[in-house]
Design a protein around this motif. Structure first.
Motif, PDB file in Angstrom:
ATOM      1  N   ILE A 118      -7.227  -2.335   5.771  1.00 46.91           N
ATOM      2  CA  ILE A 118      -6.161  -2.334   4.772  1.00 46.91           C
ATOM      3  C   ILE A 118      -4.813  -2.535   5.446  1.00 46.91           C
ATOM      4  O   ILE A 118      -3.907  -3.146   4.885  1.00 46.91           O
ATOM      5  CB  ILE A 118      -6.220  -1.017   3.971  1.00 46.91           C
ATOM      6  CG1 ILE A 118      -7.514  -1.006   3.153  1.00 46.91           C
ATOM      7  CG2 ILE A 118      -5.034  -0.849   3.056  1.00 46.91           C
ATOM      8  CD1 ILE A 118      -7.731   0.225   2.357  1.00 46.91           C
TER       9      ILE A 118
ATOM     10  N   VAL B 295       0.848  -1.194   0.000  1.00 43.51           N
ATOM     11  CA  VAL B 295       0.000   0.000   0.000  1.00 43.51           C
ATOM     12  C   VAL B 295       0.881   1.240   0.000  1.00 43.51           C
ATOM     13  O   VAL B 295       1.847   1.345   0.751  1.00 43.51           O
ATOM     14  CB  VAL B 295      -0.911  -0.018   1.238  1.00 43.51           C
ATOM     15  CG1 VAL B 295      -1.755   1.236   1.283  1.00 43.51           C
ATOM     16  CG2 VAL B 295      -1.788  -1.238   1.215  1.00 43.51           C
TER      17      VAL B 295
ATOM     18  N   ASN C 205       0.813   8.496  -0.617  1.00 41.70           N
ATOM     19  CA  ASN C 205      -0.240   9.148  -1.399  1.00 41.70           C
ATOM     20  C   ASN C 205      -1.601   8.519  -1.153  1.00 41.70           C
ATOM     21  O   ASN C 205      -2.471   8.625  -2.006  1.00 41.70           O
ATOM     22  CB  ASN C 205       0.086   9.049  -2.894  1.00 41.70           C
ATOM     23  CG  ASN C 205       1.417   9.664  -3.214  1.00 41.70           C
ATOM     24  OD1 ASN C 205       1.775  10.685  -2.643  1.00 41.70           O
ATOM     25  ND2 ASN C 205       2.173   9.048  -4.089  1.00 41.70           N
ATOM     26  N   PHE C 206      -1.772   7.837  -0.010  1.00 35.12           N
ATOM     27  CA  PHE C 206      -3.022   7.122   0.195  1.00 35.12           C
ATOM     28  C   PHE C 206      -4.153   8.101   0.489  1.00 35.12           C
ATOM     29  O   PHE C 206      -4.008   9.029   1.274  1.00 35.12           O
ATOM     30  CB  PHE C 206      -2.878   6.139   1.357  1.00 35.12           C
ATOM     31  CG  PHE C 206      -4.004   5.162   1.408  1.00 35.12           C
ATOM     32  CD1 PHE C 206      -3.945   4.002   0.656  1.00 35.12           C
ATOM     33  CD2 PHE C 206      -5.125   5.403   2.162  1.00 35.12           C
ATOM     34  CE1 PHE C 206      -4.978   3.102   0.674  1.00 35.12           C
ATOM     35  CE2 PHE C 206      -6.172   4.501   2.191  1.00 35.12           C
ATOM     36  CZ  PHE C 206      -6.094   3.351   1.443  1.00 35.12           C
TER      37      PHE C 206
ATOM     38  N   ILE D 230      -5.132   5.509   6.879  1.00 37.30           N
ATOM     39  CA  ILE D 230      -5.428   4.274   6.163  1.00 37.30           C
ATOM     40  C   ILE D 230      -6.409   3.453   6.996  1.00 37.30           C
ATOM     41  O   ILE D 230      -6.211   3.291   8.206  1.00 37.30           O
ATOM     42  CB  ILE D 230      -4.119   3.502   5.916  1.00 37.30           C
ATOM     43  CG1 ILE D 230      -3.190   4.335   5.055  1.00 37.30           C
ATOM     44  CG2 ILE D 230      -4.401   2.179   5.256  1.00 37.30           C
ATOM     45  CD1 ILE D 230      -1.858   3.712   4.806  1.00 37.30           C
TER      46      ILE D 230
ATOM     47  N   THR E  47       1.633   4.287   1.211  1.00 34.45           N
ATOM     48  CA  THR E  47       1.199   5.036   2.385  1.00 34.45           C
ATOM     49  C   THR E  47       1.338   6.540   2.204  1.00 34.45           C
ATOM     50  O   THR E  47       0.644   7.316   2.840  1.00 34.45           O
ATOM     51  CB  THR E  47       2.006   4.603   3.613  1.00 34.45           C
ATOM     52  OG1 THR E  47       3.376   4.549   3.244  1.00 34.45           O
ATOM     53  CG2 THR E  47       1.530   3.273   4.124  1.00 34.45           C
TER      54      THR E  47
ATOM     55  N   ASN F 172      -7.500  11.330   6.904  1.00 37.39           N
ATOM     56  CA  ASN F 172      -6.951  10.645   5.738  1.00 37.39           C
ATOM     57  C   ASN F 172      -6.107   9.451   6.132  1.00 37.39           C
ATOM     58  O   ASN F 172      -5.211   9.059   5.411  1.00 37.39           O
ATOM     59  CB  ASN F 172      -6.119  11.646   4.928  1.00 37.39           C
ATOM     60  CG  ASN F 172      -6.020  11.206   3.479  1.00 37.39           C
ATOM     61  OD1 ASN F 172      -6.775  10.340   3.055  1.00 37.39           O
ATOM     62  ND2 ASN F 172      -5.089  11.781   2.755  1.00 37.39           N
TER      63      ASN F 172
ATOM     64  N   TYR G 183      -7.391  -0.669  -1.953  1.00 37.72           N
ATOM     65  CA  TYR G 183      -5.993  -0.833  -1.564  1.00 37.72           C
ATOM     66  C   TYR G 183      -5.082   0.086  -2.373  1.00 37.72           C
ATOM     67  O   TYR G 183      -4.038   0.509  -1.899  1.00 37.72           O
ATOM     68  CB  TYR G 183      -5.558  -2.296  -1.744  1.00 37.72           C
ATOM     69  CG  TYR G 183      -5.889  -3.165  -0.563  1.00 37.72           C
ATOM     70  CD1 TYR G 183      -7.209  -3.454  -0.249  1.00 37.72           C
ATOM     71  CD2 TYR G 183      -4.895  -3.701   0.239  1.00 37.72           C
ATOM     72  CE1 TYR G 183      -7.537  -4.250   0.816  1.00 37.72           C
ATOM     73  CE2 TYR G 183      -5.215  -4.503   1.312  1.00 37.72           C
ATOM     74  CZ  TYR G 183      -6.530  -4.779   1.601  1.00 37.72           C
ATOM     75  OH  TYR G 183      -6.841  -5.556   2.660  1.00 37.72           O
ATOM     76  N   ARG G 184      -5.458   0.343  -3.632  1.00 40.48           N
ATOM     77  CA  ARG G 184      -4.637   1.200  -4.474  1.00 40.48           C
ATOM     78  C   ARG G 184      -5.078   2.651  -4.381  1.00 40.48           C
ATOM     79  O   ARG G 184      -4.492   3.499  -5.056  1.00 40.48           O
ATOM     80  CB  ARG G 184      -4.715   0.747  -5.931  1.00 40.48           C
ATOM     81  CG  ARG G 184      -4.389  -0.700  -6.151  1.00 40.48           C
ATOM     82  CD  ARG G 184      -2.907  -0.968  -6.162  1.00 40.48           C
ATOM     83  NE  ARG G 184      -2.236  -0.182  -7.180  1.00 40.48           N
ATOM     84  CZ  ARG G 184      -1.037   0.356  -7.013  1.00 40.48           C
ATOM     85  NH1 ARG G 184      -0.417   0.214  -5.866  1.00 40.48           N
ATOM     86  NH2 ARG G 184      -0.489   1.040  -7.975  1.00 40.48           N
ATOM     87  N   SER G 185      -6.158   2.910  -3.633  1.00 39.84           N
ATOM     88  CA  SER G 185      -6.795   4.235  -3.502  1.00 39.84           C
ATOM     89  C   SER G 185      -7.012   4.870  -4.876  1.00 39.84           C
ATOM     90  O   SER G 185      -6.598   5.990  -5.163  1.00 39.84           O
ATOM     91  CB  SER G 185      -6.027   5.158  -2.568  1.00 39.84           C
ATOM     92  OG  SER G 185      -4.931   5.716  -3.184  1.00 39.84           O
TER      93      SER G 185
END
Lengths: 171, 109
Positions: B8, A116, A120-121, B4, A118, B2, B61-63
């Motif tokens: 995830i 993942v 640019n999530f 996670i 992290t 923002n 998961y890839r946003s």
């Protein structure tokens, strides 16, 4: 906590999906299907996809399942209306499905997913606001075509459901 | 705001892959094992939903929002398909008094 919730929802989904397949009575199949969709809605909420959760709840559990249930009751199906396949072919089909599962798992076992990102999530992509922006900017033409598809489906369903003069119906 | 989501961070994406595969295989088995056309229809819905879940998982998961848009279109097409398909099944039932696919083998070669 969330991990346990994931395992519980996955178990519930698979249990209800197996229930759909093995139930003798079609009405029980529909009810198991509703349970499956309920669990999948839970998955969508866990994945932070609120828009899809709402759409799944309304479209699938609200509209499609009511349509199925209505048709099942309209056609007055009972347990004894469906003749069952011989046991040999049932076993063969189950083995075929299991082998397909094993092959796909074996093929996917060594797949390495990208970690993942992290930095640019963005956890808000599943919200109505962001999805609406993407839907009406990048996917406006498919969205409009979907409305044409719905119109065609509606007209087709009405035309198919209409009684014709030569048809021998005994309802 | 923002951060996670916990699922995830704790659940690897491979688990969603395995879970969707299992759901898809259950759907395929149901299509092959049942003879009632409506149940076969519902098993097709199961397969569509397993793909929907996998697309959503990848997207989350890839946003990347594009996967969730695809799921939305799959749902729209599935709804249209169900409306027409159930109309066809009702029409067949009115004519033949059955939805058993072993009797509906007129297209068999």
């Amino acid at each position: 906590m969330t991990g346990n919730l994931f395992y519980f929802l996955a178990f519930l989904t698979l249990f209800a999906a197996i229930g759909v397949v093995v139930s003798k009575n079609p009405v029980y199949s529909i009810l198991f299907m509703i349970l499956t969709f309920f669990a999948l809605t839970g998955h969508y909420i866990l994945l932070n996809a609120q828009f899809l959760a709402a759409v799944n709840f309304i479209v699938y559990m609200g509209a499609i399942m009511v349509l199925f249930l209505f048709v099942i009751m309209f056609l007055n199906m009972r347990e004894d209306t469906e003749q069952h396949k011989p046991l040999m072919s049932k076993i063969a089909v189950s083995i075929a499905g299991g082998v397909l599962f094993v092959i796909m798992i074996a093929a996917l076992k060594d797949v390495s997913m990208m970690p993942v990102d992290t930095a640019n999530f963005d956890s808000q992509i599943g919200m109505v606001e962001n999805l609406g922006k993407v839907l009406f900017r990048d996917y406006l033409l498919p969205f409009e075509l979907a409305s044409v598809l719905f119109l065609a489906a509606m007209a087709g369903a009405v035309m198919l459901g209409k009684r014709e003069p030569g048809e021998h119906n005994r309802f | 705001m923002n951060e996670i989501p916990e699922v995830i961070r704790t659940i690897p994406l491979n688990l969603y892959l395995y879970f969707s595969t299992a759901l898809f295989c259950i759907g395929i088995t149901g299509v092959l094992i049942r003879r009632n056309a409506i149940i076969i229809f519902m098993c097709i819905e199961l397969m569509l939903n397993s793909v929907n879940l996998l697309l959503t998982a990848f997207s989350a998961y890839r946003s990347d929002p594009n996967g969730q848009i695809f799921v939305f279109f799959i749902m729209a097409v599935a709804a249209a398909e169900v409306a027409v398909g159930l109309a066809i099944i009702v029409m067949i039932y009115r004519n033949l008094r059955t939805t058993d696919i072993n009797i509906l083998n007129k297209l068999k070669w």
